[in-house]
Design a protein around this motif. Sequence first.
Motif, PDB file in Angstrom:
ATOM      1  N   ALA A   1       0.835  -1.199   0.000  1.00 35.97           N
ATOM      2  CA  ALA A   1       0.000   0.000   0.000  1.00 35.97           C
ATOM      3  C   ALA A   1       0.872   1.252   0.000  1.00 35.97           C
ATOM      4  O   ALA A   1       1.875   1.326   0.714  1.00 35.97           O
ATOM      5  CB  ALA A   1      -0.926  -0.004   1.209  1.00 35.97           C
ATOM      6  N   TYR A   2       0.491   2.211  -0.814  1.00 33.98           N
ATOM      7  CA  TYR A   2       1.113   3.541  -0.841  1.00 33.98           C
ATOM      8  C   TYR A   2      -0.009   4.581  -0.850  1.00 33.98           C
ATOM      9  O   TYR A   2      -1.141   4.286  -1.247  1.00 33.98           O
ATOM     10  CB  TYR A   2       1.947   3.735  -2.108  1.00 33.98           C
ATOM     11  N   PRO A   3       0.297   5.824  -0.467  1.00 40.11           N
ATOM     12  CA  PRO A   3      -0.700   6.889  -0.624  1.00 40.11           C
ATOM     13  C   PRO A   3      -0.894   7.234  -2.095  1.00 40.11           C
ATOM     14  O   PRO A   3      -0.266   6.635  -2.981  1.00 40.11           O
ATOM     15  CB  PRO A   3      -0.093   8.059   0.153  1.00 40.11           C
ATOM     16  N   TRP A   4      -1.770   8.174  -2.372  1.00 40.31           N
ATOM     17  CA  TRP A   4      -2.006   8.596  -3.751  1.00 40.31           C
ATOM     18  C   TRP A   4      -0.708   9.056  -4.401  1.00 40.31           C
ATOM     19  O   TRP A   4       0.125   9.711  -3.769  1.00 40.31           O
ATOM     20  CB  TRP A   4      -3.019   9.739  -3.786  1.00 40.31           C
ATOM     21  N   ALA A   5      -0.557   8.708  -5.666  1.00 38.68           N
ATOM     22  CA  ALA A   5       0.604   9.202  -6.405  1.00 38.68           C
ATOM     23  C   ALA A   5       0.494  10.706  -6.624  1.00 38.68           C
ATOM     24  O   ALA A   5       1.475  11.447  -6.485  1.00 38.68           O
ATOM     25  CB  ALA A   5       0.722   8.480  -7.743  1.00 38.68           C
ATOM     26  N   ILE A   6      -0.717  11.178  -6.973  1.00 38.67           N
ATOM     27  CA  ILE A   6      -0.940  12.590  -7.283  1.00 38.67           C
ATOM     28  C   ILE A   6      -2.204  13.051  -6.584  1.00 38.67           C
ATOM     29  O   ILE A   6      -3.220  12.358  -6.622  1.00 38.67           O
ATOM     30  CB  ILE A   6      -1.091  12.802  -8.804  1.00 38.67           C
ATOM     31  N   ALA A   7      -2.148  14.221  -5.965  1.00 33.03           N
ATOM     32  CA  ALA A   7      -3.343  14.878  -5.433  1.00 33.03           C
ATOM     33  C   ALA A   7      -3.502  16.218  -6.143  1.00 33.03           C
ATOM     34  O   ALA A   7      -2.523  16.939  -6.351  1.00 33.03           O
ATOM     35  CB  ALA A   7      -3.222  15.086  -3.922  1.00 33.03           C
ATOM     36  N   MET A   8      -4.746  16.551  -6.523  1.00 34.58           N
ATOM     37  CA  MET A   8      -5.030  17.781  -7.261  1.00 34.58           C
ATOM     38  C   MET A   8      -5.892  18.680  -6.383  1.00 34.58           C
ATOM     39  O   MET A   8      -6.997  18.300  -5.998  1.00 34.58           O
ATOM     40  CB  MET A   8      -5.723  17.456  -8.579  1.00 34.58           C
ATOM     41  N   ARG A   9      -5.393  19.876  -6.078  1.00 32.84           N
ATOM     42  CA  ARG A   9      -6.074  20.785  -5.181  1.00 32.84           C
ATOM     43  C   ARG A   9      -6.141  22.182  -5.816  1.00 32.84           C
ATOM     44  O   ARG A   9      -5.546  22.440  -6.843  1.00 32.84           O
ATOM     45  CB  ARG A   9      -5.340  20.871  -3.836  1.00 32.84           C
ATOM     46  N   GLY A  10      -6.897  23.068  -5.171  1.00 36.91           N
ATOM     47  CA  GLY A  10      -6.964  24.440  -5.647  1.00 36.91           C
ATOM     48  C   GLY A  10      -7.800  24.581  -6.910  1.00 36.91           C
ATOM     49  O   GLY A  10      -8.786  23.880  -7.106  1.00 36.91           O
ATOM     50  N   LYS A  11      -7.395  25.501  -7.785  1.00 37.85           N
ATOM     51  CA  LYS A  11      -8.124  25.779  -9.021  1.00 37.85           C
ATOM     52  C   LYS A  11      -7.256  25.436 -10.228  1.00 37.85           C
ATOM     53  O   LYS A  11      -6.080  25.782 -10.287  1.00 37.85           O
ATOM     54  CB  LYS A  11      -8.528  27.258  -9.087  1.00 37.85           C
ATOM     55  N   ASN A  12      -7.856  24.735 -11.178  1.00 42.05           N
ATOM     56  CA  ASN A  12      -7.221  24.411 -12.463  1.00 42.05           C
ATOM     57  C   ASN A  12      -5.934  23.597 -12.364  1.00 42.05           C
ATOM     58  O   ASN A  12      -4.997  23.832 -13.127  1.00 42.05           O
ATOM     59  CB  ASN A  12      -6.953  25.691 -13.253  1.00 42.05           C
TER      60      ASN A  12
END
Length: 426
Positions: free
Chosen positions: A150-161
Amino acid sequence: MLGLALLAMVPLAGAATPQANAAGYYDARAMGAKGDGVTDDTEAVQQAVDTISREGGGVLRLGRGQYRFNGRLNVPKGVTIEGIWTSVPAHNGIRDAGLPKPTEDGTTLLVYGDAGTEDAPAFITLNTNCTLKGVCIYYPEQKEEGPPVAYPWAIAMRGKNPAVVDVEILNPYNGIDASDNERHLIRNVHGQPLRRGVYVDSIYDIGRLENVHFNPWWSMKPGLFEWQMANGEAFIFGRSDWQYVHNTFCFGYKIGYHFIQSKSGVCNGNFLGIGADDCWTAVQIDQSAPYGILITNGEFVSFHGPDPTMVVAGAEHSGSVRFVNCAFWGPCNQIAKIGGSGTVGFSDCTFVQWDKGNEGRHAIQVESGTVLIRGSEFRANRPQIRLGEGVRRAVISENVVRGQVRIQNESKGNVVIGNNAGDPEP
């Protein structure tokens, strides 16, 4: 005084000195990254993106190389991390031994941190106006056989655009967390996420997924792939207001497309040209918005698992879902199992195979709610539709079937059945 002035002109050891060209590109190696696959580049790259953001934004160019990360990256506002790829790269798996390994070409991010800690922050967090582009993300210590690490998310997308473009996420445990942002763009992303591919939730302005394909390119060794099929979910949608999904595909998951009720709410959106192959359940709808989930030109295949089914609408479903011009095949048990109080419609669809065990199962089994089945084709000479006692409303009309029309109606609600055509009597 002169000595102090000269000292001020010399950068401190380890400091990332901005060296942008006229187009706003910065070279990662000039700012301290090694890309040799051995040196931990976490601190160098983090300092570089922080510097670029302070300078007003720009592109950190990671040239050809293998960039090792023992830690995480938090990309601040207005920064793009870009590798050499101008389209999605492909690397070898068990079936494609002729292709280069991830450590042999291109721009590869080698992730070593947070193994066994799924709840840790993502490897890369993208914030407002940030983009990750033209790289391969690879976990060298992930297991090719047996249950994965198990690993955490490879990519997290936050904020705008925030955007992820032309990226291969080759073998992450969890792929992309596209939640808590506005107007995310995920385009041209391929790979083999093992537990979760893309998770969308808490989106209050339009999100976009385009040309995202998840296939077992990295490994189909039985221990790993069987685990993925028993546990994996390719696309998960919670609250999203007007989600647009185009040309997406997955192969070998427990659930291909999963629509859930999250703490934030439920999904509505436009899903065009989506597909799921060899999933235990191709589309599972726990809940959807009343405004509707519109699925057009989809292709869905199920034939493995304890009860292979293309579409499941759960007992709590109260929203509205439409399948238009979709095709369903594979030796499954049934095409659809529909419950809840919501509405599910099939229009101009093609149903090819079901009842693989010759048990007399109907292609579409409706326990409750409202169903619309119109202008579709049932290509197997088997029972087509069963309406249970809890069905409130149904319109079944102008369908064509192989053999005779076999619609079992046990409903106590308002049901219209008419103008369905089977083969002529022999």
